[in-house]
Write an enzyme that holds these catalytic residues in place. Structure first.
Site, PDB file in Angstrom:
ATOM      1  N   HIS A 125      48.308  55.209  65.106  1.00 52.04           N
ATOM      2  CA  HIS A 125      49.103  54.660  63.987  1.00 52.04           C
ATOM      3  C   HIS A 125      50.612  54.717  64.251  1.00 52.04           C
ATOM      4  CE1 HIS A 125      45.589  54.228  61.543  1.00 52.04           C
ATOM      5  NE2 HIS A 125      45.341  55.531  61.480  1.00 52.04           N
ATOM      6  N   ASP A 160      38.021  53.862  66.335  1.00 48.75           N
ATOM      7  CA  ASP A 160      38.384  54.690  65.178  1.00 48.75           C
ATOM      8  C   ASP A 160      38.151  53.853  63.907  1.00 48.75           C
ATOM      9  OD1 ASP A 160      40.386  57.288  64.600  1.00 48.75           O
ATOM     10  OD2 ASP A 160      40.512  55.701  63.088  1.00 48.75           O
ATOM     11  N   HIS A 162      39.872  53.580  61.389  1.00 52.00           N
ATOM     12  CA  HIS A 162      41.112  52.980  60.877  1.00 52.00           C
ATOM     13  C   HIS A 162      41.682  52.025  61.921  1.00 52.00           C
ATOM     14  CE1 HIS A 162      40.803  56.986  58.884  1.00 52.00           C
ATOM     15  NE2 HIS A 162      41.132  56.270  57.826  1.00 52.00           N
ATOM     16  N   ASP A 247      35.873  58.999  63.230  1.00 48.27           N
ATOM     17  CA  ASP A 247      35.789  58.984  61.769  1.00 48.27           C
ATOM     18  C   ASP A 247      34.958  57.825  61.233  1.00 48.27           C
ATOM     19  OD1 ASP A 247      37.760  57.258  62.632  1.00 48.27           O
ATOM     20  OD2 ASP A 247      39.385  58.197  61.505  1.00 48.27           O
TER      21      ASP A 247
HETATM   22 ZN   LIG Z   1      41.005  57.184  61.905  1.00 47.86          ZN
END
Ligand SMILES: [Zn+2]
Length: 337
Positions: A125, A160, A162, A247
């Protein structure tokens, strides 16, 4: 077969406080993944060197790097509502960013076949001028930029849960990096729609697969075979870097995806098989259920060594053809704009 496992005592000195999901205990769970994997004899531990400021500067603005360093050394605090830094975070971050560079050197020298890097803080991120989403320095991007500077073609495969907005942003206009992300949508950070395909010379070199919550392994594999495989084949990467966030495991407390550790074995095997002449390095990103982290690490290590022994069976469920068709159509329209 030698699989490097990169980790460093400095990674646990990134202190996020007593209630943060991105905790040092995550690394203890990941480390247990070696013992519970079927390939522990192939694992070679190593302690990475730190990345230099010049290496960080390939993807981050120098003003941000300076400010981050000062902020950490002055005691740290909150960088955004989710992202914490402590005194130990600067070293943790530069030794995490260095892990990829160091692993690549060792693989290039013939000392190992692949690597798994148990780093923290995570990285995908972090954008060029800002920390966000638990991430300070974009570890995988630091290595991708270094490889690109050496004339390599880099696939970044981000599973991931996200979207890796930072990695996408850094290479959005760069045809030397094919960024592929499968993530829950909508979810933090809100980016990663199928119509985000790259721009300028990089148009077509960003491939987003935003999936509904609760999507299971069969839809992942269908998307990989139908949508990702042709793009990867045409790109022909010389290096494959995996943003191995766990995740998307169905027990993860922060997201709602439907995978098991068995699926992470298959995702990793799939990308290895699609890129037979490419060297593979996996970076730990997210993953917040400790037993899921242990099992998913074990599964990924097995896959990196070419084994299919799984700690848990794969998830099951119908293939969401409607979702896949819609995102293919959205991508096709964006590419023809
Ligand atoms: Zn994540």
């Amino acid at each position: 077969m030698v699989i490097l496992f990169g980790t460093h005592p400095k990674y646990v000195e990134h202190d996020t406080g007593s209630v943060h999901p991105e905790s040092p205990e995550r690394l203890i769970a990941v480390r247990r993944g070696i013992e519970s994997s079927c390939v522990k004899d192939a694992i070679k531990l190593f302690q990475p060197e730190a990345a230099t400021l010049e290496e960080l500067g390939r993807v981050h603005e120098s003003s941000y790097i300076d400010a981050l360093r000062r902020f950490c050394l002055m005691g740290g605090g909150m960088l955004d509502p989710d992202t914490v830094a402590s005194v130990g975070s600067w070293d943790a971050a530069i030794y995490s960013a260095g892990a990829g560079l160091d692993a690549a050197r060792k693989i290039r020298a013939g000392e190992a076949d692949a690597a798994f890097l148990a780093v923290r803080p995570p990285g995908h991120h972090a954008v060029s001028d800002r920390a966000m989403g638990f991430c300070l320095i974009n570890n995988i991007a630091v290595l991708a930029a270094d490889l690109v500077a050496k004339g390599e073609k880099v696939l970044v495969f981000d599973y991931d849960a996200h979207h890796g907005n930072g990695t996408q942003e850094m290479f959005f206009e760069d045809p030397s990096v094919l960024y592929v992300s499968i993530h829950q949508y909508p979810q933090y950070p809100g980016t990663g729609r199928a119509r985000e395909v790259g721009s300028g010379a990089g148009k077509g070199f960003t491939l987003n697969l935003p999936f509904h919550a609760a999507t299971t392994g069969p839809s992942y594999m269908e998307a990989l075979n139908r949508i990702v495989a042709p793009a990867v084949e045409a790109f022909a990467p010389t290096w494959t870097l995996i943003s191995a966030g766990f995740d998307a495991h169905r027990r993860d407390p922060l997201t709602e995806m439907g995978l098991t550790s068995g699926d992470f074995c298959d995702l990793t095997l799939w990308v290895k098989q699609q890129t037979p002449s490419s060297k593979v390095i996996a970076f730990l990103e997210g993953g917040y259920d400790l037993s899921a982290l242990e099992q998913s690490t074990a599964a990924t290590l097995a896959a990196l060594a070419g084994e299919t022994t799984k700690p848990e069976p794969n998830s099951d469920g119908p293939i969401d053809f409607e979702m896949l068709k819609a995102l293919e159509e959205s991508r096709r329209r964006a590419l023809s704009d």
